[in-house]
Design a protein around this motif. Sequence first.
Motif, PDB file in Angstrom:
ATOM      1  N   PRO A  51       0.831  -1.211   0.000  1.00 36.82           N
ATOM      2  CA  PRO A  51       0.000   0.000   0.000  1.00 36.82           C
ATOM      3  C   PRO A  51       0.864   1.260   0.000  1.00 36.82           C
ATOM      4  N   TYR A  52       0.216   2.415  -0.042  1.00 33.91           N
ATOM      5  CA  TYR A  52       0.945   3.680  -0.025  1.00 33.91           C
ATOM      6  C   TYR A  52       1.672   3.846   1.304  1.00 33.91           C
ATOM      7  N   SER A  53       0.995   3.486   2.414  1.00 38.63           N
ATOM      8  CA  SER A  53       1.648   3.500   3.737  1.00 38.63           C
ATOM      9  C   SER A  53       0.943   2.504   4.641  1.00 38.63           C
ATOM     10  N   GLY A  54       1.620   2.088   5.700  1.00 39.95           N
ATOM     11  CA  GLY A  54       1.038   1.156   6.652  1.00 39.95           C
ATOM     12  C   GLY A  54       1.124  -0.282   6.179  1.00 39.95           C
ATOM     13  N   THR A  55       0.335  -1.147   6.846  1.00 41.48           N
ATOM     14  CA  THR A  55       0.338  -2.573   6.529  1.00 41.48           C
ATOM     15  C   THR A  55      -1.075  -3.057   6.277  1.00 41.48           C
ATOM     16  N   ARG A  56      -1.276  -3.622   5.101  1.00 43.33           N
ATOM     17  CA  ARG A  56      -2.563  -4.202   4.719  1.00 43.33           C
ATOM     18  C   ARG A  56      -2.651  -5.600   5.330  1.00 43.33           C
ATOM     19  N   TYR A  81      -4.906  -3.761  11.807  1.00 46.36           N
ATOM     20  CA  TYR A  81      -4.190  -3.218  10.663  1.00 46.36           C
ATOM     21  C   TYR A  81      -4.634  -1.790  10.396  1.00 46.36           C
ATOM     22  N   SER A  82      -3.692  -0.972   9.954  1.00 47.71           N
ATOM     23  CA  SER A  82      -3.975   0.404   9.561  1.00 47.71           C
ATOM     24  C   SER A  82      -3.105   0.713   8.348  1.00 47.71           C
ATOM     25  N   TRP A  83      -3.734   1.153   7.256  1.00 45.42           N
ATOM     26  CA  TRP A  83      -2.966   1.417   6.048  1.00 45.42           C
ATOM     27  C   TRP A  83      -3.683   2.440   5.184  1.00 45.42           C
ATOM     28  N   THR A  84      -2.961   2.954   4.199  1.00 47.36           N
ATOM     29  CA  THR A  84      -3.497   3.941   3.265  1.00 47.36           C
ATOM     30  C   THR A  84      -3.243   3.479   1.845  1.00 47.36           C
ATOM     31  N   GLU A  85      -4.290   3.524   1.029  1.00 40.91           N
ATOM     32  CA  GLU A  85      -4.172   3.278  -0.404  1.00 40.91           C
ATOM     33  C   GLU A  85      -4.301   4.635  -1.091  1.00 40.91           C
TER      34      GLU A  85
END
Length: 124
Positions: A51-56, A81-85
Amino acid sequence: MLLRKMMMAKTSAPPLAVTGYVADTTIGYPLRGGVFEITGGVAPYSLSGSPYSGTRPAGVSVAIVGDELQMTGNTTTLASYSWTERVLSTDGQHFDVVCAVQVRAAWTPANLATPPSIWVNDTS
């Protein structure tokens, strides 16, 4: 002969937006929700990073299909989990989709808390 200069108004695409949701799930199952509608900007759309940031969540893949951001696959690991697409539009716009979910254990009778035993000893 009169020549006129044609001026074309420069138009800009509407703002890029991504709407949808993703929710907590049980291990071994897909994320609930997980389909986001992309509007505005200029297609075709793409993703930045993976992903753009974090962990999917492990086992989950993300792809853009037409005007949708789709999260598919079954979760494989218990965790939060916390992430950004980041969705990109061909005209240079971007939209960050911030996600946070918890992958929980499957329900079994063993997962239940054992209720306390209450004994009343009436010796009177």
